[in-house]
Design an enzyme around this catalytic site. Structure first.
Site, PDB file in Angstrom:
ATOM      1  CE  LYS A 149      -4.476   0.895   0.264  1.00 18.06           C
ATOM      2  NZ  LYS A 149      -5.626   0.032  -0.105  1.00 18.06           N
ATOM      3  CG  ASP A 209      -7.396   3.125  -0.710  1.00 18.13           C
ATOM      4  OD1 ASP A 209      -7.866   1.985  -0.662  1.00 18.13           O
ATOM      5  OD2 ASP A 209      -7.452   3.917   0.260  1.00 18.13           O
TER       6      ASP A 209
HETATM    7  P1  NDP Z   1     -13.047   7.594  -2.805  1.00 16.38           P
HETATM    8  O1  NDP Z   1     -11.985   8.600  -2.616  1.00 16.38           O
HETATM    9  O2  NDP Z   1     -13.620   7.376  -4.156  1.00 16.38           O
HETATM   10  O3  NDP Z   1     -14.277   7.903  -1.827  1.00 16.38           O
HETATM   11  C1  NDP Z   1     -14.091   7.986  -0.465  1.00 16.38           C
HETATM   12  C2  NDP Z   1     -15.418   8.326   0.208  1.00 16.38           C
HETATM   13  O4  NDP Z   1     -15.269   8.180   1.619  1.00 16.38           O
HETATM   14  C3  NDP Z   1     -15.839   9.751  -0.031  1.00 16.38           C
HETATM   15  O5  NDP Z   1     -17.237   9.858   0.020  1.00 16.38           O
HETATM   16  C4  NDP Z   1     -15.178  10.468   1.147  1.00 16.38           C
HETATM   17  O6  NDP Z   1     -15.769  11.687   1.512  1.00 16.38           O
HETATM   18  C5  NDP Z   1     -15.373   9.456   2.250  1.00 16.38           C
HETATM   19  N1  NDP Z   1     -14.299   9.612   3.234  1.00 16.38           N
HETATM   20  C6  NDP Z   1     -12.975   9.527   3.018  1.00 16.38           C
HETATM   21  N2  NDP Z   1     -12.284   9.763   4.135  1.00 16.38           N
HETATM   22  C7  NDP Z   1     -13.202  10.007   5.081  1.00 16.38           C
HETATM   23  C8  NDP Z   1     -13.108  10.309   6.440  1.00 16.38           C
HETATM   24  N3  NDP Z   1     -11.925  10.417   7.055  1.00 16.38           N
HETATM   25  N4  NDP Z   1     -14.279  10.469   7.130  1.00 16.38           N
HETATM   26  C9  NDP Z   1     -15.482  10.367   6.508  1.00 16.38           C
HETATM   27  N5  NDP Z   1     -15.621  10.091   5.204  1.00 16.38           N
HETATM   28  C10 NDP Z   1     -14.499   9.903   4.507  1.00 16.38           C
HETATM   29  O7  NDP Z   1     -12.449   6.237  -2.209  1.00 16.38           O
HETATM   30  P2  NDP Z   1     -12.939   4.728  -2.433  1.00 16.38           P
HETATM   31  O8  NDP Z   1     -14.412   4.690  -2.631  1.00 16.38           O
HETATM   32  O9  NDP Z   1     -12.050   4.127  -3.427  1.00 16.38           O
HETATM   33  O10 NDP Z   1     -12.552   4.089  -1.027  1.00 16.38           O
HETATM   34  C11 NDP Z   1     -13.478   3.985   0.058  1.00 16.38           C
HETATM   35  C12 NDP Z   1     -13.024   2.892   0.996  1.00 16.38           C
HETATM   36  O11 NDP Z   1     -12.989   1.637   0.293  1.00 16.38           O
HETATM   37  C13 NDP Z   1     -11.624   3.051   1.598  1.00 16.38           C
HETATM   38  O12 NDP Z   1     -11.614   2.505   2.890  1.00 16.38           O
HETATM   39  C14 NDP Z   1     -10.759   2.200   0.673  1.00 16.38           C
HETATM   40  O13 NDP Z   1      -9.582   1.777   1.324  1.00 16.38           O
HETATM   41  C15 NDP Z   1     -11.708   1.050   0.418  1.00 16.38           C
HETATM   42  N6  NDP Z   1     -11.437   0.235  -0.759  1.00 16.38           N
HETATM   43  C16 NDP Z   1     -11.327   0.785  -2.003  1.00 16.38           C
HETATM   44  C17 NDP Z   1     -11.110  -0.035  -3.095  1.00 16.38           C
HETATM   45  C18 NDP Z   1     -11.056   0.513  -4.482  1.00 16.38           C
HETATM   46  O14 NDP Z   1     -10.935  -0.294  -5.412  1.00 16.38           O
HETATM   47  N7  NDP Z   1     -11.160   1.811  -4.709  1.00 16.38           N
HETATM   48  C19 NDP Z   1     -10.934  -1.473  -2.960  1.00 16.38           C
HETATM   49  C20 NDP Z   1     -11.155  -1.959  -1.615  1.00 16.38           C
HETATM   50  C21 NDP Z   1     -11.368  -1.119  -0.573  1.00 16.38           C
HETATM   51  P3  NDP Z   1     -15.005  13.077   1.203  1.00 16.38           P
HETATM   52  O15 NDP Z   1     -15.200  13.295  -0.273  1.00 16.38           O
HETATM   53  O16 NDP Z   1     -15.662  14.081   2.049  1.00 16.38           O
HETATM   54  O17 NDP Z   1     -13.556  12.868   1.553  1.00 16.38           O
HETATM   55  O1  2IT Z   2      -7.958  -1.783  -0.637  1.00 17.19           O
HETATM   56  C1  2IT Z   2      -7.907  -2.272  -1.780  1.00 17.19           C
HETATM   57  O2  2IT Z   2      -8.037  -3.482  -1.977  1.00 17.19           O
HETATM   58  C2  2IT Z   2      -7.706  -1.352  -2.909  1.00 17.19           C
HETATM   59  N1  2IT Z   2      -7.635  -0.144  -2.705  1.00 17.19           N
HETATM   60  C3  2IT Z   2      -7.525  -1.898  -4.295  1.00 17.19           C
HETATM   61  C4  2IT Z   2      -6.121  -2.382  -4.518  1.00 17.19           C
HETATM   62  C5  2IT Z   2      -5.799  -2.779  -5.926  1.00 17.19           C
HETATM   63  O3  2IT Z   2      -4.613  -3.076  -6.153  1.00 17.19           O
HETATM   64  O4  2IT Z   2      -6.671  -2.816  -6.795  1.00 17.19           O
END
Ligand code: NDP
Ligand code: 2IT
Length: 445
Positions: free
Chosen positions: A126, A166
């Site tokens: 990461k 992420d």
């Molecule tokens: P994005 O940046 O697309 O969206 C993040 C969302 O979460 C936004 O709505 C954001 O609001 C909110 N958010 C972020 N930080 C905070 C915080 N500290 N408190 C409250 N709300 C918060 O990210 P993703 O959708 O990609 O990721 C969301 C989660 O999913 C994370 O935990 C990530 O690690 C996990 N994840 C993502 C994957 C991927 O493929 N993208 C895969 C597996 C897990 P705001 O705009 O106000 O910051």
């Molecule tokens: O938390 C996760 O699994 C991710 N942000 C996606 C990682 C990836 O390599 O697609």
């Protein structure tokens, strides 16, 4: 046993006193795997757990760039290369002002077990930066990405370490990062995943985490002869994972009544529909607006500075960030009749919340199983890049479903208890076992 585990965790805390999220992630895994270790002394003898918590390598670097006003900006860049026992390091990059080494170590640690569950050959890593993309122009984001990649490029490669997105890193950032890597190396390779579809990305990667989460939730519901169809769903977040979780939940006939961001949440008892979802995607991905704008536009109730866990629901899908469900939030969910929690975000439930869900024997899908769809399709993107092929959306989606089912099966195999599936134990033990076996085979390295 309890003493030995307590000593192990105390040692970790003493070595890395500031890394509280990392302690939390390790504690959860240690609790699950300790009885398994006791039954399999070969892992204890080879000190697998002691080795698995130490990153194989950490890169920490300065990122300097000049903003639109001509002011010099300094950020910190990181890549935690946690474990490469079963494949090249693989995992996302997070750009958020809260990013620290400890946060990335927790995420990299989780990634090792998650990637092991996917059935694909990927190690765990990461990275990211405390850079905040919010309020920056596209040009500023590009300058930052280029300078970040200037250093990161030395440490990654398609057979070494393959980053992805992420929080704060989506299609736009992956594009700028890839462009700079290609320029530095003069190589068009699959060094990043989440690439654009016209430049060797995979179909369904954007959708994969959210869709995979719903496939996993459906598998969990099926174990109780139930389904998500007709259920009321509370979702937090409104980014990549939340958007496609909401989309698939709707397609499966569920009603999504909340969405949120770091400012607050929006609620409507009638739920989301296709038009509102299209508006949300444009608002969040193109105009980069706030969830309060969504609430205002569609006359949803808006709750400033609050989280949605007090709203009545059958299924809760935390899709924003770590520790967004505390013990009291979990209690509210359980009291209101929530039967299933699927973690879209990484470690969104605190240790107290996890205890609450397990204690009440609700269906609880921990992140490393439930949100593994994203990295799974990243793995499929790597396969397509190696083949120099692009598969159809149907092909990728079918593989994603099969992978989520296989992950569910592993959780059942290692987490089946009397009349109850403990998915936390299941995911932790199954993931640990695969990595541990590979580490044993490869000797003390
Ligand atoms: P994005 O940046 O697309 O969206 C993040 C969302 O979460 C936004 O709505 C954001 O609001 C909110 N958010 C972020 N930080 C905070 C915080 N500290 N408190 C409250 N709300 C918060 O990210 P993703 O959708 O990609 O990721 C969301 C989660 O999913 C994370 O935990 C990530 O690690 C996990 N994840 C993502 C994957 C991927 O493929 N993208 C895969 C597996 C897990 P705001 O705009 O106000 O910051
Ligand atoms: O938390 C996760 O699994 C991710 N942000 C996606 C990682 C990836 O390599 O697609």
């Amino acid at each position: 046993m309890a003493n030995e585990m307590a000593d192990f965790l105390a040692g970790l805390r003493a070595r890395y006193p500031a890394e509280t999220e990392f302690h939390q992630a390790v504690t959860e895994v240690a609790k699950s795997v300790w009885p398994f270790l006791e039954k399999n002394p070969k892992y204890r003898k080879a000190k697998i757990l002691e080795r698995i918590v130490e990153p194989e390598r950490v890169v920490l670097f300065r990122v300097t760039w000049v903003d639109r006003n001509g002011e010099v900006q300094i950020n910190r860049g990181y890549r935690v290369q946690m474990n490469s026992a079963i494949g090249p390091y693989k995992g996302g990059l997070r750009f958020h002002p809260s990013v620290t080494l400890g946060m990335l170590k927790f995420l990299a640690f989780e990634q090792v077990f998650k990637n092991a569950l996917t059935t694909l050959p990927m190690g765990g890593g990461k990275g990211g930066s405390d850079f905040d993309p919010k309020g920056k122009t596209d040009e500023e984001v590009m300058w930052f990405c280029q300078n970040f990649m200037m250093e990161l490029a030395r440490h990654i490669g398609p057979d070494t370490d393959v980053p992805a997105g992420d929080i704060g890193v989506g299609g736009r950032e992956i594009g700028y990062l890839f462009g700079q890597y290609k320029k530095l190396r003069n190589e068009f390779t699959g060094v990043l995943t989440g690439k654009g579809i016209n430049w060797s990305g995979s179909r369904i990667r954007e959708e994969a985490t959210g869709y995979g989460l719903l496939y996993f939730v459906e598998e969990m519901m099926r174990t109780r002869g139930n389904s998500i169809t007709g259920k009321t769903v509370v979702i937090s977040g409104s980014g990549n994972v939340a958007q496609f979780a909401a989309e698939k939940a709707m397609v499966l006939g569920a009603k999504v009544v909340t969405l949120s961001d770091s400012d607050g949440f929006a609620y409507d008892v009638r739920g989301l529909d296709a038009e509102k979802l299209a508006f949300l995607k444009d608002l969040k991905n193109v105009r980069r607006g706030r969830i309060r704008d969504f609430a205002k536009h569609f006359h949803w109730q808006y709750f400033d500075k609050q989280r949605p866990w007090g709203m009545k629901c059958d299924v809760a899908l935390p899709c924003a960030t770590q520790n967004e469900i505390g013990g009291r939030d979990a209690e509210k969910l359980v009291r209101n009749g929530c039967m299933c929690v699927g973690e879209g975000a990484n470690m969104p439930s605190s240790l107290e919340a996890v205890e609450m869900f397990l204690g009440h024997k609700i269906l609880f899908g921990p992140a490393k199983a439930a949100n593994a769809g994203g990295v799974s399709v990243s793995g499929l993107e790597m396969s397509q890049n190696s083949q120099r092929m692009q598969w159809s959306a149907e092909e990728v989606d079918k593989r994603l479903r099969d992978i989520m089912r296989a992950i569910h099966n592993q959780c059942v195999r290692y987490g089946q208890r009397e009349g109850f599936i403990n998915y936390v134990d299941g995911a932790n033990i199954a993931g640990f076992r695969k990595v541990a076996e590979a580490m044993l085979d490869q000797g003390v390295v």
